[in-house]
Design a protein around this motif. Structure first.
Motif, short mmCIF file in Angstrom:
data_model
loop_
_atom_site.label_atom_id
_atom_site.label_comp_id
_atom_site.label_asym_id
_atom_site.label_seq_id
_atom_site.Cartn_x
_atom_site.Cartn_y
_atom_site.Cartn_z
N GLU A 265 0.32 -1.27 0.19
CA GLU A 265 -0.11 -0.22 0.13
C GLU A 265 0.53 1.17 0.13
OE1 GLU A 265 -2.73 -0.11 3.42
OE2 GLU A 265 -3.72 -1.79 2.52
N THR A 266 2.12 1.39 0.72
CA THR A 266 2.98 2.59 0.34
C THR A 266 3.27 2.52 -0.09
OG1 THR A 266 3.10 2.22 3.30
CG2 THR A 266 4.77 3.33 1.85
N LYS A 267 3.81 1.43 -1.31
CA LYS A 267 4.43 1.68 -2.88
C LYS A 267 2.80 2.71 -3.19
CE LYS A 267 4.31 -2.14 -5.21
NZ LYS A 267 4.79 -2.99 -5.63
N ASP A 268 2.73 1.70 -3.54
CA ASP A 268 1.22 2.08 -4.51
C ASP A 268 0.44 3.93 -4.33
OD1 ASP A 268 1.21 -0.21 -5.52
OD2 ASP A 268 -0.81 -0.53 -4.07
N LYS A 269 0.81 4.33 -3.02
CA LYS A 269 0.28 5.03 -2.32
C LYS A 269 1.92 6.77 -2.68
CE LYS A 269 -1.69 4.82 1.41
NZ LYS A 269 -2.60 4.95 3.16
N LEU A 270 2.81 5.68 -2.88
CA LEU A 270 4.51 6.53 -3.28
C LEU A 270 4.06 6.40 -5.42
CD1 LEU A 270 6.78 8.14 -2.62
CD2 LEU A 270 7.75 5.98 -2.85
N LEU A 271 3.60 5.33 -5.11
CA LEU A 271 3.65 5.72 -7.09
C LEU A 271 2.61 6.66 -7.08
CD1 LEU A 271 3.98 2.34 -7.77
CD2 LEU A 271 6.26 3.59 -7.83
N VAL A 272 1.74 6.53 -7.10
CA VAL A 272 0.81 7.58 -7.38
C VAL A 272 0.71 8.65 -7.21
CG1 VAL A 272 -1.80 8.19 -7.05
CG2 VAL A 272 -0.83 5.92 -7.25
N PHE A 273 1.52 8.66 -5.98
CA PHE A 273 1.91 10.70 -5.73
C PHE A 273 3.00 11.26 -6.40
CE2 PHE A 273 4.92 13.31 -3.99
CZ PHE A 273 4.34 14.24 -3.47
N ILE A 274 3.74 10.45 -6.51
CA ILE A 274 4.83 11.10 -7.97
C ILE A 274 4.45 10.50 -9.54
CG2 ILE A 274 7.17 9.51 -9.20
CD1 ILE A 274 7.92 8.67 -6.81
N ALA A 275 3.20 10.05 -9.80
CA ALA A 275 2.65 10.04 -11.32
C ALA A 275 1.88 11.59 -11.17
CB ALA A 275 1.61 8.82 -11.25
N VAL A 276 1.38 12.15 -10.09
CA VAL A 276 0.06 13.34 -10.04
C VAL A 276 0.49 13.99 -10.06
CG1 VAL A 276 -1.66 14.60 -8.76
CG2 VAL A 276 -2.19 11.85 -8.69
N TYR A 277 2.57 13.76 -9.44
CA TYR A 277 2.49 15.23 -9.58
C TYR A 277 3.77 15.31 -10.97
CZ TYR A 277 7.22 18.31 -7.79
OH TYR A 277 7.75 19.36 -8.02
N MET A 278 4.22 14.52 -11.53
CA MET A 278 4.92 14.70 -12.85
C MET A 278 4.06 15.05 -13.41
SD MET A 278 7.76 14.04 -11.87
CE MET A 278 8.09 14.12 -14.07
N ALA A 279 2.46 14.40 -13.50
CA ALA A 279 1.38 15.14 -14.32
C ALA A 279 1.12 16.86 -14.24
CB ALA A 279 -0.36 14.32 -14.21
#
Length: 298
Positions: A265-279
Protein backbone atom coordinates in the motif's frame (compact mmCIF):
# COMPACT_ATOMS: atom_id res chain seq x y z
CA UNK A 1 27.38 45.59 39.38
CA UNK A 2 24.86 43.43 37.47
CA UNK A 3 23.76 43.07 33.87
CA UNK A 4 25.54 42.68 30.56
CA UNK A 5 28.76 44.34 29.43
CA UNK A 6 28.18 47.11 26.91
CA UNK A 7 29.67 46.72 23.44
CA UNK A 8 30.43 50.45 23.53
CA UNK A 9 33.61 49.62 25.45
CA UNK A 10 35.03 48.52 22.12
CA UNK A 11 34.94 52.13 20.95
CA UNK A 12 37.54 53.21 23.52
CA UNK A 13 40.45 52.73 21.16
CA UNK A 14 43.00 54.30 23.53
CA UNK A 15 42.04 52.08 26.45
CA UNK A 16 45.06 50.50 28.15
CA UNK A 17 43.51 48.57 31.04
CA UNK A 18 40.10 46.87 31.09
CA UNK A 19 39.08 45.61 34.55
CA UNK A 20 35.76 43.70 34.68
CA UNK A 21 36.55 41.74 37.84
CA UNK A 22 34.20 40.67 40.63
CA UNK A 23 30.73 41.60 39.36
CA UNK A 24 27.61 39.62 38.53
CA UNK A 25 28.04 39.89 34.80
CA UNK A 26 26.01 37.75 32.41
CA UNK A 27 25.61 37.33 28.68
CA UNK A 28 28.27 36.83 26.01
CA UNK A 29 31.51 38.67 25.28
CA UNK A 30 32.88 38.10 21.79
CA UNK A 31 36.05 39.24 20.07
CA UNK A 32 34.03 42.14 18.60
CA UNK A 33 34.19 43.97 21.94
CA UNK A 34 38.00 43.85 21.92
CA UNK A 35 38.56 44.27 18.20
CA UNK A 36 39.44 47.99 18.27
CA UNK A 37 41.32 47.99 21.59
CA UNK A 38 44.74 47.93 19.98
CA UNK A 39 46.42 49.67 22.94
CA UNK A 40 45.13 47.21 25.54
CA UNK A 41 47.82 45.75 27.81
CA UNK A 42 45.85 44.57 30.86
CA UNK A 43 42.60 42.58 30.72
CA UNK A 44 40.70 41.34 33.81
CA UNK A 45 37.40 39.51 33.55
CA UNK A 46 35.32 37.58 36.07
CA UNK A 47 31.70 37.11 37.11
CA UNK A 48 30.53 36.14 40.58
CA UNK A 49 27.49 34.43 39.06
CA UNK A 50 29.63 32.28 36.73
CA UNK A 51 27.18 32.92 33.89
CA UNK A 52 29.35 35.09 31.70
CA UNK A 53 30.59 33.53 28.44
CA UNK A 54 33.78 34.66 26.74
CA UNK A 55 33.11 33.45 23.21
CA UNK A 56 35.99 34.20 20.84
CA UNK A 57 36.43 32.37 17.54
CA UNK A 58 39.00 29.60 17.61
CA UNK A 59 40.98 31.27 14.80
CA UNK A 60 40.77 34.76 16.30
CA UNK A 61 44.05 36.72 16.33
CA UNK A 62 43.96 39.59 18.86
CA UNK A 63 45.19 42.98 17.69
CA UNK A 64 46.76 43.88 21.05
CA UNK A 65 49.68 42.59 23.12
CA UNK A 66 48.77 41.87 26.71
CA UNK A 67 50.99 42.06 29.75
CA UNK A 68 48.16 40.78 31.97
CA UNK A 69 45.44 38.39 30.87
CA UNK A 70 43.10 37.22 33.64
CA UNK A 71 39.77 35.39 33.25
CA UNK A 72 38.19 33.75 36.29
CA UNK A 73 34.82 32.13 37.01
CA UNK A 74 33.50 32.47 33.46
CA UNK A 75 32.66 30.09 30.63
CA UNK A 76 35.63 29.95 28.25
CA UNK A 77 36.01 26.22 27.46
CA UNK A 78 35.82 23.47 26.56
CA UNK A 79 38.75 23.79 24.12
CA UNK A 80 41.97 25.46 25.17
CA UNK A 81 41.92 28.80 23.24
CA UNK A 82 44.40 28.56 20.39
CA UNK A 83 44.42 32.35 19.98
CA UNK A 84 46.00 32.69 23.43
CA UNK A 85 49.39 31.57 22.14
CA UNK A 86 49.67 34.86 20.22
CA UNK A 87 49.53 36.67 23.56
CA UNK A 88 51.65 34.66 25.95
CA UNK A 89 54.94 35.69 24.38
CA UNK A 90 54.84 39.02 26.22
CA UNK A 91 52.41 38.19 29.02
CA UNK A 92 53.67 38.01 32.60
CA UNK A 93 50.33 37.42 34.29
CA UNK A 94 48.03 34.66 32.95
CA UNK A 95 44.94 33.51 34.84
CA UNK A 96 42.47 31.03 33.35
CA UNK A 97 40.90 29.73 36.56
CA UNK A 98 37.51 28.02 36.71
CA UNK A 99 36.70 28.73 33.07
CA UNK A 100 35.53 25.22 32.12
CA UNK A 101 38.49 24.20 29.92
CA UNK A 102 38.40 20.44 29.25
CA UNK A 103 41.16 20.24 26.67
CA UNK A 104 44.84 19.40 26.90
CA UNK A 105 47.29 22.30 26.94
CA UNK A 106 49.00 22.48 23.51
CA UNK A 107 52.80 22.29 23.41
CA UNK A 108 52.88 25.48 21.33
CA UNK A 109 51.46 27.36 24.32
CA UNK A 110 54.43 26.39 26.48
CA UNK A 111 56.94 27.16 23.74
CA UNK A 112 55.41 30.61 23.24
CA UNK A 113 55.78 31.73 26.87
CA UNK A 114 58.57 34.28 27.19
CA UNK A 115 57.78 36.66 30.07
CA UNK A 116 59.78 39.82 30.49
CA UNK A 117 59.69 39.55 34.26
CA UNK A 118 58.25 36.77 36.44
CA UNK A 119 55.44 34.56 35.18
CA UNK A 120 52.27 34.16 37.22
CA UNK A 121 50.34 31.27 35.66
CA UNK A 122 47.05 30.08 37.20
CA UNK A 123 45.21 27.30 35.33
CA UNK A 124 43.49 25.88 38.40
CA UNK A 125 39.92 24.55 38.80
CA UNK A 126 39.42 23.37 35.25
CA UNK A 127 39.47 19.85 33.81
CA UNK A 128 42.75 20.10 31.95
CA UNK A 129 44.07 16.80 30.61
CA UNK A 130 47.41 15.54 29.39
CA UNK A 131 50.79 15.82 31.05
CA UNK A 132 52.80 18.60 32.62
CA UNK A 133 55.21 20.38 30.27
CA UNK A 134 58.82 19.23 30.27
CA UNK A 135 59.98 22.82 30.70
CA UNK A 136 58.56 26.34 31.06
CA UNK A 137 60.26 29.69 30.60
CA UNK A 138 59.14 31.37 33.82
CA UNK A 139 61.37 34.41 34.27
CA UNK A 140 62.02 35.70 37.82
CA UNK A 141 59.98 34.96 40.98
CA UNK A 142 57.44 32.85 39.10
CA UNK A 143 54.27 31.22 40.45
CA UNK A 144 52.42 28.31 38.81
CA UNK A 145 49.09 26.77 39.87
CA UNK A 146 47.87 23.57 38.15
CA UNK A 147 45.60 22.55 41.03
CA UNK A 148 42.19 20.87 40.64
CA UNK A 149 42.53 19.48 37.13
CA UNK A 150 42.94 16.02 35.56
CA UNK A 151 46.59 16.16 34.61
CA UNK A 152 48.37 12.80 34.41
CA UNK A 153 51.87 11.38 34.20
CA UNK A 154 54.95 12.27 36.19
CA UNK A 155 56.32 15.54 37.47
CA UNK A 156 59.25 16.74 35.33
CA UNK A 157 62.27 17.48 37.48
CA UNK A 158 63.06 20.43 35.20
CA UNK A 159 60.01 22.27 36.56
CA UNK A 160 60.60 21.64 40.25
CA UNK A 161 64.27 22.51 39.94
CA UNK A 162 63.68 25.95 38.47
CA UNK A 163 65.50 28.35 40.83
CA UNK A 164 63.20 31.23 39.95
CA UNK A 165 60.01 29.30 40.75
CA UNK A 166 58.78 30.48 44.16
CA UNK A 167 55.28 28.93 44.19
CA UNK A 168 54.02 25.65 42.74
CA UNK A 169 50.62 23.97 43.18
CA UNK A 170 49.87 20.51 41.75
CA UNK A 171 47.14 19.37 44.14
CA UNK A 172 44.07 17.35 43.14
CA UNK A 173 45.16 15.87 39.82
CA UNK A 174 45.98 12.33 38.66
CA UNK A 175 49.76 12.70 38.71
CA UNK A 176 51.87 9.60 39.36
CA UNK A 177 55.51 9.67 40.45
CA UNK A 178 57.95 9.09 43.27
CA UNK A 179 58.75 12.49 44.71
CA UNK A 180 62.39 13.35 45.13
CA UNK A 181 62.36 17.13 45.07
CA UNK A 182 64.05 19.15 47.77
CA UNK A 183 62.87 22.57 46.61
CA UNK A 184 59.14 22.14 47.22
CA UNK A 185 58.61 20.07 50.35
CA UNK A 186 55.16 21.30 51.39
CA UNK A 187 52.73 18.30 51.31
CA UNK A 188 49.82 20.56 50.36
CA UNK A 189 51.45 21.09 46.95
CA UNK A 190 50.86 17.44 46.03
CA UNK A 191 47.75 16.45 48.02
CA UNK A 192 44.84 14.92 46.18
CA UNK A 193 47.06 12.90 43.81
CA UNK A 194 46.49 9.27 44.85
CA UNK A 195 49.38 7.96 42.76
CA UNK A 196 52.12 10.18 44.20
CA UNK A 197 54.40 8.85 46.92
CA UNK A 198 57.57 9.67 48.79
CA UNK A 199 58.58 12.62 50.97
CA UNK A 200 57.07 15.01 51.82
CA UNK A 201 53.98 12.80 51.44
CA UNK A 202 53.30 10.03 53.94
CA UNK A 203 52.67 7.44 51.22
CA UNK A 204 55.51 4.90 51.16
CA UNK A 205 56.67 4.05 47.64
CA UNK A 206 58.20 0.76 48.84
CA UNK A 207 54.70 -0.58 49.47
CA UNK A 208 54.13 -0.65 45.73
CA UNK A 209 51.16 1.67 45.95
CA UNK A 210 52.48 3.78 43.09
CA UNK A 211 54.01 2.58 39.90
CA UNK A 212 53.65 4.70 36.81
CA UNK A 213 54.05 1.87 34.33
CA UNK A 214 51.67 -0.42 36.19
CA UNK A 215 49.14 2.39 36.41
CA UNK A 216 49.38 3.01 32.67
CA UNK A 217 48.91 -0.71 31.98
CA UNK A 218 45.89 -0.80 34.29
CA UNK A 219 44.35 2.16 32.48
CA UNK A 220 44.96 0.50 29.12
CA UNK A 221 43.47 -2.78 30.35
CA UNK A 222 40.41 -0.95 31.67
CA UNK A 223 39.96 0.91 28.38
CA UNK A 224 40.33 -2.34 26.41
CA UNK A 225 37.84 -4.14 28.63
CA UNK A 226 35.32 -1.32 28.34
CA UNK A 227 35.63 -1.31 24.54
CA UNK A 228 35.24 -5.10 24.39
CA UNK A 229 32.03 -5.09 26.40
CA UNK A 230 30.76 -2.11 24.41
CA UNK A 231 31.19 -4.06 21.15
CA UNK A 232 29.62 -7.18 22.70
CA UNK A 233 26.64 -5.12 23.84
CA UNK A 234 26.23 -3.55 20.41
CA UNK A 235 26.38 -6.96 18.71
CA UNK A 236 23.86 -8.51 21.09
CA UNK A 237 21.56 -5.51 20.72
CA UNK A 238 21.64 -5.80 16.93
CA UNK A 239 21.00 -9.55 16.96
CA UNK A 240 18.14 -9.32 19.45
CA UNK A 241 16.57 -6.37 17.68
CA UNK A 242 16.87 -7.99 14.26
CA UNK A 243 15.36 -11.32 15.27
CA UNK A 244 12.72 -9.72 17.44
CA UNK A 245 11.27 -8.18 14.28
CA UNK A 246 12.15 -10.72 11.60
CA UNK A 247 11.52 -13.74 13.83
CA UNK A 248 8.05 -12.49 14.67
CA UNK A 249 7.23 -12.02 10.98
CA UNK A 250 8.45 -15.53 10.20
CA UNK A 251 6.47 -17.19 12.98
CA UNK A 252 3.16 -15.25 12.81
CA UNK A 253 1.58 -15.51 9.38
CA UNK A 254 -1.07 -12.85 10.05
CA UNK A 255 1.60 -10.31 11.02
CA UNK A 256 3.65 -11.20 7.94
CA UNK A 257 0.67 -10.70 5.64
CA UNK A 258 -0.19 -7.39 7.33
CA UNK A 259 3.42 -6.21 7.00
CA UNK A 260 3.67 -6.99 3.28
CA UNK A 261 0.20 -5.50 2.69
CA UNK A 262 1.41 -2.30 4.35
CA UNK A 263 4.52 -2.28 2.18
CA UNK A 264 2.45 -2.75 -0.99
CA UNK A 265 0.00 0.00 0.00
CA UNK A 266 2.81 2.39 0.80
CA UNK A 267 4.48 1.62 -2.53
CA UNK A 268 1.21 2.17 -4.44
CA UNK A 269 0.57 5.48 -2.67
CA UNK A 270 4.09 6.63 -3.46
CA UNK A 271 3.76 5.71 -7.13
CA UNK A 272 0.42 7.52 -7.38
CA UNK A 273 1.87 10.59 -5.70
CA UNK A 274 4.81 10.64 -8.11
CA UNK A 275 2.54 10.17 -11.14
CA UNK A 276 0.21 13.00 -10.07
CA UNK A 277 3.11 15.29 -9.27
CA UNK A 278 4.76 14.64 -12.65
CA UNK A 279 1.48 15.24 -14.49
CA UNK A 280 1.02 18.58 -12.71
CA UNK A 281 4.61 19.49 -13.47
CA UNK A 282 4.20 18.69 -17.18
CA UNK A 283 1.00 20.79 -17.37
CA UNK A 284 2.75 23.68 -15.64
CA UNK A 285 5.68 23.50 -18.06
CA UNK A 286 3.31 23.34 -21.01
CA UNK A 287 1.48 26.45 -19.81
CA UNK A 288 4.73 28.34 -19.37
CA UNK A 289 5.86 27.39 -22.87
CA UNK A 290 2.47 28.37 -24.30
CA UNK A 291 2.67 31.79 -22.66
CA UNK A 292 6.17 32.28 -23.99
CA UNK A 293 5.04 31.41 -27.53
CA UNK A 294 2.11 33.85 -27.39
CA UNK A 295 4.36 36.65 -26.17
CA UNK A 296 6.81 35.94 -28.99
CA UNK A 297 4.05 36.07 -31.63
CA UNK A 298 2.80 39.42 -30.33
Amino acid sequence: MNGTISESIGQLTELIELDLYGNSWKGVISENLLHNLTQLTDFYLSSTSNSLVFNARHDWIPSFSLETFAIRDCQLGPAFPSWLRTQVGVTDYIILSNVNILDAIPDLFWRSISPRYGLLLDLSHNQLRGELPKSINVGFNASIDFGFNRLEGGIPGSICSLPSLVLLKLSHNNLSAELSFQTFNDPSIYEGNPYLCGPPLTTNCSLGLVDTEDKAEEVEDEDGSEKFWLYVGMALGFILGFWAVCGTLIIKRSWRQAYFRLVDETKDKLLVFIAVYMARLRRKVARQMSKGTNVGQQ
